[in-house]
Design an enzyme around this catalytic site. Sequence first.
Site, PDB file in Angstrom:
ATOM      1  N   LYS A  21      -2.047 -16.326   8.633  1.00 23.19           N
ATOM      2  CA  LYS A  21      -1.222 -15.479   9.508  1.00 23.19           C
ATOM      3  C   LYS A  21      -0.438 -16.258  10.586  1.00 23.19           C
ATOM      4  O   LYS A  21       0.673 -16.674  10.329  1.00 23.19           O
ATOM      5  CB  LYS A  21      -2.081 -14.356  10.084  1.00 23.19           C
ATOM      6  CG  LYS A  21      -2.441 -13.338   8.975  1.00 23.19           C
ATOM      7  CD  LYS A  21      -2.937 -12.025   9.512  1.00 23.19           C
ATOM      8  CE  LYS A  21      -2.870 -10.933   8.474  1.00 23.19           C
ATOM      9  NZ  LYS A  21      -4.126 -10.639   7.793  1.00 23.19           N
TER      10      LYS A  21
ATOM     11  N   TYR B 123       0.823  -1.220   0.000  1.00 23.59           N
ATOM     12  CA  TYR B 123       0.000   0.000   0.000  1.00 23.59           C
ATOM     13  C   TYR B 123       0.854   1.265   0.000  1.00 23.59           C
ATOM     14  O   TYR B 123       0.578   2.222   0.725  1.00 23.59           O
ATOM     15  CB  TYR B 123      -0.945   0.005   1.219  1.00 23.59           C
ATOM     16  CG  TYR B 123      -1.571  -1.338   1.499  1.00 23.59           C
ATOM     17  CD1 TYR B 123      -2.526  -1.865   0.629  1.00 23.59           C
ATOM     18  CD2 TYR B 123      -1.192  -2.106   2.584  1.00 23.59           C
ATOM     19  CE1 TYR B 123      -3.102  -3.110   0.853  1.00 23.59           C
ATOM     20  CE2 TYR B 123      -1.756  -3.362   2.822  1.00 23.59           C
ATOM     21  CZ  TYR B 123      -2.707  -3.843   1.955  1.00 23.59           C
ATOM     22  OH  TYR B 123      -3.253  -5.075   2.183  1.00 23.59           O
TER      23      TYR B 123
ATOM     24  N   ASP C 274     -13.768 -16.197   8.395  1.00 26.38           N
ATOM     25  CA  ASP C 274     -12.385 -15.865   8.040  1.00 26.38           C
ATOM     26  C   ASP C 274     -11.644 -15.567   9.348  1.00 26.38           C
ATOM     27  O   ASP C 274     -11.725 -14.466   9.881  1.00 26.38           O
ATOM     28  CB  ASP C 274     -12.381 -14.656   7.101  1.00 26.38           C
ATOM     29  CG  ASP C 274     -10.971 -14.186   6.754  1.00 26.38           C
ATOM     30  OD1 ASP C 274     -10.010 -14.666   7.371  1.00 26.38           O
ATOM     31  OD2 ASP C 274     -10.841 -13.317   5.860  1.00 26.38           O
TER      32      ASP C 274
ATOM     33  N   TYR D 171     -12.514  -7.093   6.160  1.00 23.99           N
ATOM     34  CA  TYR D 171     -11.340  -7.198   5.297  1.00 23.99           C
ATOM     35  C   TYR D 171     -11.071  -8.679   5.056  1.00 23.99           C
ATOM     36  O   TYR D 171     -10.998  -9.455   6.005  1.00 23.99           O
ATOM     37  CB  TYR D 171     -10.105  -6.554   5.944  1.00 23.99           C
ATOM     38  CG  TYR D 171      -8.854  -6.790   5.125  1.00 23.99           C
ATOM     39  CD1 TYR D 171      -8.594  -6.016   3.996  1.00 23.99           C
ATOM     40  CD2 TYR D 171      -7.976  -7.828   5.434  1.00 23.99           C
ATOM     41  CE1 TYR D 171      -7.490  -6.264   3.206  1.00 23.99           C
ATOM     42  CE2 TYR D 171      -6.854  -8.087   4.641  1.00 23.99           C
ATOM     43  CZ  TYR D 171      -6.621  -7.301   3.534  1.00 23.99           C
ATOM     44  OH  TYR D 171      -5.526  -7.549   2.744  1.00 23.99           O
TER      45      TYR D 171
HETATM   46  C1  LIG Z   1      -4.533 -10.740   6.413  1.00 21.63           C
HETATM   47  C2  LIG Z   1      -5.915 -11.206   6.157  1.00 21.63           C
HETATM   48  C3  LIG Z   1      -6.260 -11.792   4.925  1.00 21.63           C
HETATM   49  C4  LIG Z   1      -5.293 -11.922   3.770  1.00 21.63           C
HETATM   50  O1  LIG Z   1      -4.212 -12.745   4.078  1.00 21.63           O
HETATM   51  P1  LIG Z   1      -2.857 -12.627   3.191  1.00 21.63           P
HETATM   52  O2  LIG Z   1      -1.996 -13.719   3.734  1.00 21.63           O
HETATM   53  O3  LIG Z   1      -2.324 -11.266   3.456  1.00 21.63           O
HETATM   54  O4  LIG Z   1      -3.240 -12.840   1.788  1.00 21.63           O
HETATM   55  C5  LIG Z   1      -7.565 -12.225   4.775  1.00 21.63           C
HETATM   56  N1  LIG Z   1      -8.465 -12.103   5.756  1.00 21.63           N
HETATM   57  C6  LIG Z   1      -8.170 -11.556   6.954  1.00 21.63           C
HETATM   58  C7  LIG Z   1      -9.191 -11.482   8.023  1.00 21.63           C
HETATM   59  C8  LIG Z   1      -6.884 -11.076   7.187  1.00 21.63           C
HETATM   60  O5  LIG Z   1      -6.594 -10.495   8.360  1.00 21.63           O
END
Ligand SMILES: *Cc1c(COP(=O)(O)O)cnc(C)c1O
Length: 427
Positions: A277, A21, A250, A148
């Site tokens: 993550k 970004y 997610d 997100y």
């Molecule tokens: C960081 C994140 C993503 C994307 O993961 P990347 O490994 O950066 O592609 C998707 N959803 C959530 C909730 C996130 O925090």
Amino acid sequence: MTVLVDHDLLAFDREHLWHPYTSMTAPTPVRLVTGARGCELEVDGAWVVDGMASWWSAIHGYRHPALDAALAQQTGRFSHVMFGGLTHEPAVGLGRRLVDITPEPLARVFLADSGSVSVEVALKMVLQYQRGRGRPERTRMLTVLGGYHGDTFDCMSVTDPVGGMHTMWQGLLPDQVFGPQPPAYDADADAIASWASSLRELAARHAHELAGIIVEPLLQGAGGMHPYPAACLRVFREIADEHGLLLVFDEIATGFGRTGHLFVSELMTPDVLCLGKALTGGYLTLAAVLSTDEVARGISASESGVLMHGPTFMGNPLACAVASASIDLLLSVDWATRVSAIGTRLASGLAPLRTAPGVVDVRTIGAVGVVQLDHEVDVVAATEAALAAGVWLRPFRDLVYAMPPYITGPDEVDRLVAGIAAAVSAG
Ligand SMILES: *Cc1c(COP(=O)(O)O)cnc(C)c1O
């Protein structure tokens, strides 16, 4: 000599490397990391306390001997082999652990190579499932504002329209259905009920075209660090069940203890779960999509009969080995006590900032502490001030926040608080 070398690195970086970004032609400064150990980073030659855990991932801190060893051991065997037609102990071992530690019905595991890819896979699963169940017209996702879900196009389509730049991409992004953002964590029953009824109404209106629901459960992360009441999770589940939608959680950010729950999915079981993550303790890129058997059967009943996805680096043995070691390490320590100790100390340390000029809210959940300002943070000035206080932070929008490694001790948490305070007054 070192100074010259560092200068060359930064000069090349500035000319040639994209950062997240960040403008390529008018970049904001980046700083050189030359070391990382425990809960500290060596930034511009000085050791500072890391408040970011490398974007939620380094839950055990840096250079953990158990994780270093797992990686070295697997490197000595083999680093990668294709996953098409082949399998190996690191992938199986990780799959076993994930099935064991997540809620019972989530027993089918897809190993993806990043969080965004796992969201893509989850969305594909949802659409393929609906096709397999004879409902190919169900192609849209229901989600909520403020979310997100990653940076690739389908991920952007379910990310908050402002955060996902929907205006810029009009006509290119799949058109999803956005409900209201869940109310704040301290909302009363009336606020929750009114949110729930507008979401239910929206779902009913679009039910004929909806395939699934995707949300970050309990805490919206990169969309605004917004914790919300657990009661909302039941609303998502009920809407999904009422209209034959799959519920996707997610948990790429919330998974592995960050909110105080090993997985928020323990409070309400989804049909599909994305993890990423912290999965590898921050060592390597890896994500996982878990689903129920019902989802797998639905996909098998679709016209292709198989899930049409298979990344080159699927099930990477190095990433799987370090992920298994990270999970074992997490479960071998009293992580819940550590997370709550960090949260409690962040909460009491940050509380006085409530009355600081420009601060509109201070909130904590699990090992996450957030200060929200009434203006966009001056990231350069705030970063500078935090570093001068011996802390690495990366504020965004109107938020200065920390989500440190779980090994962060009380003295380091106090330093983080001081760093946040410095960033708030500078930013
Ligand atoms: C960081 C994140 C993503 C994307 O993961 P990347 O490994 O950066 O592609 C998707 N959803 C959530 C909730 C996130 O925090």
